[in-house]
Write a protein that holds these residues in place. Sequence first.
Motif, PDB file in Angstrom:
ATOM      1  N   HIS A   1       0.837  -1.208   0.000  1.00  0.00           N
ATOM      2  CA  HIS A   1       0.000   0.000   0.000  1.00  0.00           C
ATOM      3  C   HIS A   1       0.872   1.259   0.000  1.00  0.00           C
TER       4      HIS A   1
ATOM      5  N   ASN B   1      -6.212   2.803   5.459  1.00  0.00           N
ATOM      6  CA  ASN B   1      -7.612   3.242   5.451  1.00  0.00           C
ATOM      7  C   ASN B   1      -8.067   3.666   6.849  1.00  0.00           C
ATOM      8  N   ASN B   2      -7.239   4.481   7.490  1.00  0.00           N
ATOM      9  CA  ASN B   2      -7.495   5.014   8.837  1.00  0.00           C
ATOM     10  C   ASN B   2      -7.489   3.951   9.926  1.00  0.00           C
TER      11      ASN B   2
END
Length: 421
Positions: A180, A283-284
């Motif tokens: 990522h 994604n947090n």
Amino acid sequence: MSNHTDIANSFKNYFDNTFVNSSNDSSSTSEFHELNSQLLGNLTKPFPIEISDIEKAIGQLGLNKSPDPGNLFSEHFVYSHPSIVSHLKSLFNFILNHSYVPQCFTYGIIIPIIKDKRGDATALSNYRPITISSTISKIFEYFLLNLFSSFLTSDPLQFGYKPHTGCSNAIFLLRRVIQHFNNRSSNVYVASIDASKAFDRVNHYKLFSILIKKGLPSYFVHTIYNWYSRLNVKIKWQNSLSSPLSVLSGVRQGGVLSGHLFNLYVNDFISTLRNRDLGCHLNNMFIGALVYADDLLLLSSSIYDLQSMLDNCHIIGNLLGIKFNPTKSSCIAIGPNCFHNLSHLTLGDVQLPWVDKIEYLGVTILRAKSFQIDLSTIRRKFFISTNSILSKCSYTSDFVKLYLLESHCLPILLYATESLN
């Protein structure tokens, strides 16, 4: 040294150096006694034990295992007359009502098993201790685990000793996090930290305090307190036993509850980093630390943050009595700028080296511009296992050879492939 009893006592003295005296930590003992005084004001009575609870616990026993110190096998209970369940029910009721375990629960026999057969067979450090404990105590632990599993939960980023979760899950998540950040032209800086003898250095009083804070009922905490306060082992070499060794720290090796208790004990490493918002996020979601039992991996896209994470882990380790081994800890960079000169990182007062590869859960991860692994070790283990079987099966049928290769060699070659893509 040729006398078997002397050898057993030598192992006893060696293993004794692994443990620490939990009562020497005055802050931990004071905290426990304060929490326990509050718990005594809110005593709870054990609930009635059902026959089905005992039957379920017996059904969870592993078969084809070594006998316990009383020479009892798991099969003695699995295939016994149904009346044994009633006797165990009465025993477990007594234990929980009085918070007192039988003497046989507290006793274990340690058998030293050589680690490296090609190493020095006379070196005590080349042996790992395997503890044999009471089969009835294992049934009792399964019984407790089934009833109180909702209290014995740890952070989702702890992958050890959990059903349907294992090494493959941790490796998969590690790969996805690195990919990522690499896809967004960012490095991921990884610190692999080695905790020395972490399972054996668990402070009992600190563990009891954690159990109280988790909201476990008084009879559970007091039963564990009574159990762990009386632990002792003997070392067996050939047919000789050493003198008794009191176990004053650590979780019971081989105990059904031990892994879950250890997870609770080290949970502060993850929760502290999560609360301080240090490390990688996907994604947090916080993915800054991956833990499998005592294997700790820190992930950050910032070297500065990674140093802060190491500082926090050093502080928490001191509070928990867990010592990190800097000589077995290291850092690695993975990403487009991984070959640049990188700032020095320290764990306590010791500088950690930047290395070209690290091993995590049996997988060798390389310093590269993207997530890559070294398969040479896996291939070598596969060929060694294959050659070992084929050299001893000259006159067996091809079907037998194929079965042995599929059972013992193929899993080595395919280890974690579902996580590595």
